[in-house]
Structure formats: structure tokens, C-alpha cells
Design a protein around this motif. Structure first.
Motif, PDB file in Angstrom:
ATOM      1  N   UNK A  11       0.853  -1.192   0.000  1.00  0.00           N
ATOM      2  CA  UNK A  11       0.000   0.000   0.000  1.00  0.00           C
ATOM      3  C   UNK A  11       0.890   1.243   0.000  1.00  0.00           C
ATOM      4  N   UNK A  12       0.462   2.270  -0.693  1.00  0.00           N
ATOM      5  CA  UNK A  12       1.219   3.515  -0.737  1.00  0.00           C
ATOM      6  C   UNK A  12       1.060   4.215   0.612  1.00  0.00           C
ATOM      7  N   UNK A  13       2.162   4.587   1.209  1.00  0.00           N
ATOM      8  CA  UNK A  13       2.126   5.250   2.509  1.00  0.00           C
ATOM      9  C   UNK A  13       1.989   4.247   3.640  1.00  0.00           C
ATOM     10  N   UNK A  14       1.851   4.781   4.835  1.00  0.00           N
ATOM     11  CA  UNK A  14       1.723   3.941   6.023  1.00  0.00           C
ATOM     12  C   UNK A  14       0.242   3.778   6.331  1.00  0.00           C
ATOM     13  N   UNK A  15      -0.276   2.604   6.059  1.00  0.00           N
ATOM     14  CA  UNK A  15      -1.689   2.301   6.275  1.00  0.00           C
ATOM     15  C   UNK A  15      -1.803   1.029   7.098  1.00  0.00           C
ATOM     16  N   UNK A  16      -2.589   1.085   8.165  1.00  0.00           N
ATOM     17  CA  UNK A  16      -2.852  -0.101   8.976  1.00  0.00           C
ATOM     18  C   UNK A  16      -4.058  -0.833   8.394  1.00  0.00           C
ATOM     19  N   UNK A  17      -4.153  -2.126   8.675  1.00  0.00           N
ATOM     20  CA  UNK A  17      -5.356  -2.858   8.295  1.00  0.00           C
ATOM     21  C   UNK A  17      -6.519  -2.307   9.109  1.00  0.00           C
ATOM     22  N   UNK A  18      -7.674  -2.116   8.480  1.00  0.00           N
ATOM     23  CA  UNK A  18      -8.824  -1.546   9.189  1.00  0.00           C
ATOM     24  C   UNK A  18      -9.602  -2.594   9.975  1.00  0.00           C
ATOM     25  N   UNK A  57      -7.776   2.627   3.557  1.00  0.00           N
ATOM     26  CA  UNK A  57      -8.319   3.967   3.746  1.00  0.00           C
ATOM     27  C   UNK A  57      -7.294   5.011   3.351  1.00  0.00           C
ATOM     28  N   UNK A  58      -7.748   6.034   2.660  1.00  0.00           N
ATOM     29  CA  UNK A  58      -6.884   7.141   2.274  1.00  0.00           C
ATOM     30  C   UNK A  58      -6.867   8.166   3.400  1.00  0.00           C
ATOM     31  N   UNK A  59      -5.749   8.874   3.557  1.00  0.00           N
ATOM     32  CA  UNK A  59      -5.683   9.876   4.635  1.00  0.00           C
ATOM     33  C   UNK A  59      -6.702  10.990   4.417  1.00  0.00           C
ATOM     34  N   UNK A  60      -7.176  11.544   5.507  1.00  0.00           N
ATOM     35  CA  UNK A  60      -8.190  12.607   5.454  1.00  0.00           C
ATOM     36  C   UNK A  60      -7.545  13.942   5.216  1.00  0.00           C
TER      37      UNK A  60
END
Length: 114
Positions: A67-74, A111-114
């Protein structure tokens, strides 16, 4: 006649060796499928996973791989799906790397950052 006896002796020997190997394998309780396990972990605002071989930590993945960027599993479910894919790859002797296409195939929510 000697050929039949020789063949029979070889087959009996092979059978005994296989039985002995199976006995030792069962006695140790170490099956390749069961020595590698997954563990879902809670991290910050989501989930990650660990892959362990017995007591040894092989992989600790706090972010969604590929995933692009730092994203945790939701969700725990998403983390478990990817962890099980990594486990499957390891058991098959393949690279545990996960691609964006594999994430898409598993319907992993990113999820994309807000």
C-alpha cells in the motif's frame, strides 16, 4: 526367484524406513503446516500481523504491504486474510511479498488519509 526375493526385501526395507520416519515425525509433533502460525496484533488505529515459526518471529507487519504510505489494516479480518496468504507462500517455498493486485483480489480495505 532371487530377483523376487531381492525386490521384496527392498520394499519391506523402504516400508520400515517410512514407518519409522512417520513415527518420529508424529512423536515430535512438528508438522510443517502447524509450525508456521499467524498472530493478529493491534497497532495504533488498526491491525497488523505476525508470522511465527515455533517461538521465532519471522515477520512482523504493522502496515499493509504494497500500500502507498503507512496504512494499517482496518479490520482483523483483512489482516488475517493477508497473513494467511503470506503463510501459504512460505509453506510453498515462495517469497512472502504481497502485491497490490493480491490486496485487490482479497478485497482489502485501504483507507486514504483525510
Amino acid at each position: 526367484m532371487k530377483s523376487i526375493q531381492k525386490t521384496s526385501a527392498i520394499l519391506i526395507l523402504i516400508t520400515l524406513i517410512l514407518i519409522g520416519m512417520l513415527y518420529l515425525w508424529e512423536k515430535e509433533g512438528r508438522h510443517p503446516e502447524s509450525t508456521i502460525v499467524t498472530n493478529i496484533i493491534k497497532v495504533n488505529n488498526g491491525y497488523g500481523y505476525q508470522i511465527l515459526n515455533g517461538d521465532s518471529l519471522l515477520i512482523e507487519q504493522k502496515y499493509i504491504p504494497a500500500a502507498v504510505g503507512i496504512r494499517h489494516f482496518v479490520s482483523r479480518k483483512d489482516a488475517q486474510l493477508v497473513a494467511e496468504l503470506v503463510k501459504y507462500k512460505l509453506l510453498k517455498g515462495k517469497s512472502p511479498a504481497i502485491s497490490a493486485q493480491e490486496l485487490n483480489d482479497l478485497n482489502i480495505t485501504i483507507l486514504m488519509p483525510q
